[in-house]
Design a protein around this motif. Structure first.
Motif, mmCIF file in Angstrom:
data_model
loop_
_atom_site.group_PDB
_atom_site.id
_atom_site.type_symbol
_atom_site.label_atom_id
_atom_site.label_comp_id
_atom_site.label_asym_id
_atom_site.label_seq_id
_atom_site.Cartn_x
_atom_site.Cartn_y
_atom_site.Cartn_z
ATOM 1 N N LYS A 44 0.848 -1.204 0.000
ATOM 2 C CA LYS A 44 0.000 0.000 0.000
ATOM 3 C C LYS A 44 0.875 1.243 0.000
ATOM 4 O O LYS A 44 2.099 1.166 0.134
ATOM 5 C CB LYS A 44 -0.945 0.012 1.199
ATOM 6 N N GLY A 45 0.218 2.413 -0.178
ATOM 7 C CA GLY A 45 0.932 3.684 -0.179
ATOM 8 C C GLY A 45 1.022 4.273 -1.570
ATOM 9 O O GLY A 45 0.438 3.772 -2.532
ATOM 10 N N LYS A 46 1.808 5.345 -1.686
ATOM 11 C CA LYS A 46 1.984 6.029 -2.961
ATOM 12 C C LYS A 46 3.476 6.150 -3.252
ATOM 13 O O LYS A 46 4.232 6.671 -2.423
ATOM 14 C CB LYS A 46 1.325 7.407 -2.932
ATOM 15 N N GLY A 47 3.871 5.690 -4.430
ATOM 16 C CA GLY A 47 5.281 5.743 -4.796
ATOM 17 C C GLY A 47 5.689 4.498 -5.572
ATOM 18 O O GLY A 47 4.883 3.933 -6.319
ATOM 19 N N ARG A 48 6.909 4.045 -5.361
ATOM 20 C CA ARG A 48 7.447 2.914 -6.119
ATOM 21 C C ARG A 48 8.023 1.857 -5.189
ATOM 22 O O ARG A 48 8.686 2.172 -4.201
ATOM 23 C CB ARG A 48 8.521 3.391 -7.087
ATOM 24 N N LEU A 49 7.765 0.592 -5.542
ATOM 25 C CA LEU A 49 8.444 -0.533 -4.912
ATOM 26 C C LEU A 49 9.386 -1.121 -5.958
ATOM 27 O O LEU A 49 8.955 -1.520 -7.041
ATOM 28 C CB LEU A 49 7.463 -1.603 -4.436
ATOM 29 N N SER A 50 10.668 -1.140 -5.647
ATOM 30 C CA SER A 50 11.678 -1.707 -6.553
ATOM 31 C C SER A 50 12.084 -3.081 -6.040
ATOM 32 O O SER A 50 12.344 -3.258 -4.843
ATOM 33 C CB SER A 50 12.904 -0.800 -6.624
ATOM 34 N N ILE A 51 12.129 -4.048 -6.947
ATOM 35 C CA ILE A 51 12.466 -5.425 -6.590
ATOM 36 C C ILE A 51 13.715 -5.820 -7.356
ATOM 37 O O ILE A 51 13.744 -5.764 -8.592
ATOM 38 C CB ILE A 51 11.310 -6.382 -6.919
ATOM 39 N N TYR A 52 14.756 -6.220 -6.631
ATOM 40 C CA TYR A 52 16.037 -6.587 -7.225
ATOM 41 C C TYR A 52 16.293 -8.067 -6.949
ATOM 42 O O TYR A 52 16.297 -8.499 -5.791
ATOM 43 C CB TYR A 52 17.165 -5.735 -6.643
ATOM 44 N N TYR A 53 16.503 -8.823 -8.029
ATOM 45 C CA TYR A 53 16.677 -10.271 -7.909
ATOM 46 C C TYR A 53 18.159 -10.639 -7.926
ATOM 47 O O TYR A 53 18.966 -9.991 -8.599
ATOM 48 C CB TYR A 53 15.989 -10.988 -9.076
ATOM 49 N N ILE B 205 2.668 2.473 -7.504
ATOM 50 C CA ILE B 205 1.343 2.243 -6.915
ATOM 51 C C ILE B 205 0.810 3.502 -6.256
ATOM 52 O O ILE B 205 1.554 4.424 -5.888
ATOM 53 C CB ILE B 205 1.373 1.094 -5.885
ATOM 54 N N ASP B 206 -0.481 3.501 -6.101
ATOM 55 C CA ASP B 206 -1.187 4.562 -5.376
ATOM 56 C C ASP B 206 -2.448 3.933 -4.805
ATOM 57 O O ASP B 206 -3.485 3.878 -5.449
ATOM 58 C CB ASP B 206 -1.525 5.723 -6.306
ATOM 59 N N ARG B 207 -2.328 3.394 -3.595
ATOM 60 C CA ARG B 207 -3.478 2.717 -2.986
ATOM 61 C C ARG B 207 -3.460 2.929 -1.470
ATOM 62 O O ARG B 207 -2.389 2.931 -0.834
ATOM 63 C CB ARG B 207 -3.481 1.222 -3.328
ATOM 64 N N SER B 208 -4.644 3.091 -0.907
ATOM 65 C CA SER B 208 -4.753 3.330 0.538
ATOM 66 C C SER B 208 -4.977 2.046 1.326
ATOM 67 O O SER B 208 -4.740 2.003 2.536
ATOM 68 C CB SER B 208 -5.903 4.310 0.809
ATOM 69 N N GLN B 209 -5.444 0.997 0.638
ATOM 70 C CA GLN B 209 -5.711 -0.260 1.310
ATOM 71 C C GLN B 209 -4.645 -1.295 0.918
ATOM 72 O O GLN B 209 -4.158 -1.304 -0.219
ATOM 73 C CB GLN B 209 -7.099 -0.793 0.924
ATOM 74 N N LYS B 210 -4.309 -2.158 1.843
ATOM 75 C CA LYS B 210 -3.341 -3.200 1.562
ATOM 76 C C LYS B 210 -3.860 -4.176 0.506
ATOM 77 O O LYS B 210 -5.030 -4.558 0.527
ATOM 78 C CB LYS B 210 -3.006 -3.980 2.837
ATOM 79 N N LYS B 211 -2.972 -4.548 -0.403
ATOM 80 C CA LYS B 211 -3.359 -5.468 -1.457
ATOM 81 C C LYS B 211 -2.124 -6.262 -1.890
ATOM 82 O O LYS B 211 -1.014 -5.743 -1.901
ATOM 83 C CB LYS B 211 -3.938 -4.700 -2.653
ATOM 84 N N ASP B 212 -2.322 -7.506 -2.255
ATOM 85 C CA ASP B 212 -1.218 -8.332 -2.736
ATOM 86 C C ASP B 212 -1.035 -8.136 -4.240
ATOM 87 O O ASP B 212 -2.016 -7.939 -4.974
ATOM 88 C CB ASP B 212 -1.474 -9.819 -2.458
ATOM 89 N N SER B 213 0.214 -8.205 -4.707
ATOM 90 C CA SER B 213 0.510 -8.070 -6.137
ATOM 91 C C SER B 213 1.482 -9.163 -6.566
ATOM 92 O O SER B 213 2.465 -9.438 -5.856
ATOM 93 C CB SER B 213 1.130 -6.704 -6.444
ATOM 94 N N GLU C 246 9.952 3.472 -2.049
ATOM 95 C CA GLU C 246 10.116 4.917 -2.202
ATOM 96 C C GLU C 246 8.767 5.576 -1.908
ATOM 97 O O GLU C 246 7.711 4.992 -2.136
ATOM 98 C CB GLU C 246 10.562 5.266 -3.624
ATOM 99 N N GLY C 247 8.822 6.822 -1.425
ATOM 100 C CA GLY C 247 7.589 7.510 -1.059
ATOM 101 C C GLY C 247 6.990 6.895 0.189
ATOM 102 O O GLY C 247 7.702 6.506 1.116
ATOM 103 N N SER C 248 5.664 6.768 0.206
ATOM 104 C CA SER C 248 4.984 6.204 1.383
ATOM 105 C C SER C 248 4.662 4.724 1.217
ATOM 106 O O SER C 248 3.865 4.167 1.979
ATOM 107 C CB SER C 248 3.680 6.979 1.639
#
Length: 721
Positions: A218-227, A248-256, A272-274
């Motif tokens: 959740k939150g607003k910003g970017r999640l970066s995933i490094y393998y 992403i830009d979401r206030s509720q928790k969600k799986d991706s 990054e961000g919130s």
């Protein structure tokens, strides 16, 4: 119109299970088309640091309009259900049925059922299900219907159409379109997670492959995933080979779930961000093959090598046999050829072999070598005859033979004035990853593979009833073999030289042509011994540092009876990777390197694949040269079992065949054998005559004995090894 298009794309309806499965039906298509289509889909999933990375070679496509038909003789009228991927028409005895029928009624008697299907986007395919009228590989198909009609409306009496047997992967669910084929997945969790910067790094315990699932995002910003296949790679946010970004830009928790599967052991996710995330898990993606082959011995390190090799191989067994799971995930012919051999001693999964061979070859006209590599075209030929040798499937050889002919015609057209092959624009002569390995001039290794491919063509021409081809290819093969020894054998060096430049031998001797000459059985017994001494066991000859060619080097030594030496080499080489923490075997291993040097390749700090199919070769070596099992006629109608402990106290294992698994146990005093197939010859070296109840022991030479193995019987032999 929209509803009509949906109807045309797929005709699905409700019917009872009894109706659906009266006789087994499968989706069918023009042979090779789904193989080509799915290999295109798979190989174009490759990314490097988020950028699309396409293949280097021409990609073919499926035929967009395909005709299917089969004749049936029905004892009674039969309702037949139709499932089609594409726009289609249906004919009974040449008479078209209006519309896009979901089912048809075929009257009693002899009738011809035909469907013609158009699909530009996906492979034209059909699934036909009646009580006895079912779609399978016995249907005939063509992409080019050469019929014509004269002014009176009369259809031609003679047709130039070439019909071939339909292709199939045994996809038996009519509600699942062939184009939607996917490998299964299963959920798995990380074994350890630790905080790093604005996120965390999760360790999944060993090399693995699948889709990362982010929980509680959740939150607003970017999640970066490094393998990373290593922790160092996952932590190197600017140099790791693969990554994903989620904006992403979401206030509720969600799986991706990430859209593309990746190879990794470690996953470093940073916010990054919130943005925040609770954790990551994975959907492990795998090929549903059955583990049939096995090996266990008195040496625990060797057992670990075998187990890790099998895991490595399974990870690289996907829709097709691929090279490695992290970087390329492409269908490289040289890599696949070794995978076929490992497969025959582990999963014995014939469909994946056929799919890979068809995908590699693609369509006519031939405009380049397979993967653009000269040696890789030759491995493709060798793979076909090995497939026949292990499975006995003559029909596949007959079906693919025309594609063999056109590829060989292309190769024959590229010979130089000496009747040999050398580099031409558009070619890549690979051989191996090795420093300062010359590819100039007429390289002996390429001529050797060319000769073996011509021998394969002669053998397959016989299976395809092409008598002219048998004579032609046999003559070419013999002439080329004679030329190889005339032009490349150096009596002073006791070996084949590496190459000829400007019509003269070079001074360079490498291992490649010489070790292949041993297990191709091209050398005289005297030449084999001189090559073993002066090349294979000579430290002055440049060493091999890839598992790819180490495989063939050790096979040549095993073929010369050097199992004790090879056992030590396997423990040093593959055991060396295990000592460095490997959980799967690598693309390259040089014991002289230190630390993170082992992770680098191609000028990139993490460019090396740490899970490469060609690293799994102990599977083949242990099955063929230690348990000692190999077919002597196609499909294990006859075979040999020649156990060689190579310094082990005992060993046991199973080798799969099309009709079941051959089991062997061997110690220094006892051999146990059971087999469900063919007629075998158990070959034993013993100081005294072996003892066995209920079977004859035949002495073939001093200290060498044979026992005939019949299927369905258990044998227990006492001997003095």
């Amino acid at each position: 119109m929209k509803n009509l298009k949906k109807l045309i794309l797929l005709t699905i309806f409700t019917c009872s299970a009894a109706q659906l499965f009266a006789q087994k039906a499968s989706w069918i298509w023009y042979p090779g088309d789904l193989d080509i289509y799915m290999s295109n889909v798979m190989q174009n999933r490759r990314t490097e640091r988020g950028s699309f990375f396409p293949v280097f070679w021409k990609m073919d496509s499926h035929y967009v309009l395909v005709d299917f038909h089969k004749e049936f003789n029905l004892a009674q009228s039969e309702e037949v259900k139709l499932f089609v991927e594409g726009t289609y028409n249906v004919k009974i005895d040449g008479q078209a049925i209006a519309g896009f029928p979901k089912s048809i009624q075929i009257p009693a008697g002899k009738h011809k059922l035909s469907l013609k299907v158009y699909n530009q986007a996906n492979v034209p395919a059909i699934f036909v299900q009646g009580k006895t009228v079912v779609s399978d590989e016995t249907w005939l198909t063509t992409f080019e219907d050469k019929e014509w009609i004269d002014a009176s409306g009369k259809t031609s009496d003679k047709s130039g159409t070439t019909f071939v047997s339909a292709g199939s992967w045994n996809l038996t669910d009519p509600t699942k379109l062939p184009s939607q084929f996917k490998l299964p997945v299963v959920a798995q969790s990380a074994i350890k997670t630790e905080k790093v910067n604005n996120g965390a790094i999760s360790d999944f315990g060993k090399e693995t492959f699948g889709f990362i699932k982010v929980h509680g995002l959740k939150g607003k910003g970017r999640l970066s995933i490094y393998y990373g296949e290593s922790k160092e790679e996952a932590l190197s946010t600017d140099k790791c080979e693969t990554l994903d970004y989620l904006d992403i830009d979401r206030s509720q928790k969600k799986d991706s779930i990430m859209p593309l599967s990746k190879a990794f052991r470690y996953v470093n996710y940073q916010s990054e961000g919130s943005v925040s995330a609770d954790s990551v898990s994975m959907l492990y993606e795998y090929a549903p093959v059955t583990e049939r082959g096995s090996f266990k011995s008195s040496d625990s390190e060797l057992n670990k090598i075998y187990d890790v090799a099998k895991y490595t191989f399974h990870l690289n067994t996907r829709e097709f046999f691929i090279d490695g799971i992290k970087r390329d995930r492409w269908v490289w012919s040289g890599d696949a050829y070794q995978s076929y051999l490992m497969n025959y001693y582990s999963f014995f999964d014939a469909p994946t072999v056929k799919r890979t061979l068809l995908a590699q070859r693609g369509k006519d006209p031939v405009t380049a070598h397979i993967n653009t590599i000269m040696d890789y075209s030759f491995y493709w030929f060798l793979g076909i005859y090995d497939y026949y040798k292990f499975t006995g499937d003559q029909k596949f050889v007959q079906d693919i033979y025309p594609r063999m002919q056109s590829l060989m015609t292309y190769i024959d057209g590229r010979k130089n004035k000496n009747g040999l092959l050398e580099w031409m624009p558009g070619d890549w002569i690979f051989i191996d990853w090795a420093d300062k390995l010359s590819k100039d001039g007429e390289v002996s290794f390429e001529q050797l593979l060319y000769a073996r491919s011509l021998e394969t063509m002669a053998l397959c021409a016989k299976l395809a009833n092409d008598t002219e081809g048998v004579a032609k290819y046999d003559k070419q093969a013999k002439e080329l073999k004679n030329k190889i020894f005339e032009l490349y054998w150096n009596q002073n060096k006791h070996a084949l030289v590496h190459s000829r430049v400007d019509d003269k031998q070079t001074d360079n001797v490498t291992r490649y042509a010489n070790m292949f000459g041993i297990f191709f059985d091209y050398f005289t017994p005297e030449q084999k011994l001189s090559v073993k001494k002066n090349v294979l066991l000579n430290d002055q000859i440049a060493k091999i540092t890839t598992p790819y060619m180490r495989f063939y080097e050790l096979e040549a030594l095993c073929a010369m009876g050097e199992q004790s030496y090879v056992l030590k080499e396997m423990k040093n080489y593959w055991g060396g990777m295990l000592k460095l923490g490997a959980t799967s075997f690598w693309e390259e291993y040089n014991p002289d390197k230190k630390g993170t040097e082992h992770l680098a390749m191609y000028g990139r700090p993490f460019g090396k694949s740490l899970c490469h199919a060609w690293g799994a070769s102990p599977i083949y070596l242990l099955g063929k040269y230690y348990l000692g099992i190999q077919p002597t006629t196609p499909g294990y109608e006859t075979y040999t079992i020649e156990p060689n402990l190579g310094g082990l106290e005992w060993m046991e294992g199973k080798i799969p065949t099309a009709n079941g698994d051959i089991s062997v146990y061997c110690s220094k005093k006892e051999i146990k054998v059971s087999s469900p197939t063919g007629v075998g010859k158990l070959k034993i070296k013993s100081k005294t005559k072996p003892v066995i109840k209920g079977a004859e022991v035949k002495e073939v030479s001093k200290g060498s004995y044979e026992i005939t193995i019949e299927k369905g019987k258990d044998y227990n032999v006492k001997y003095s090894g």
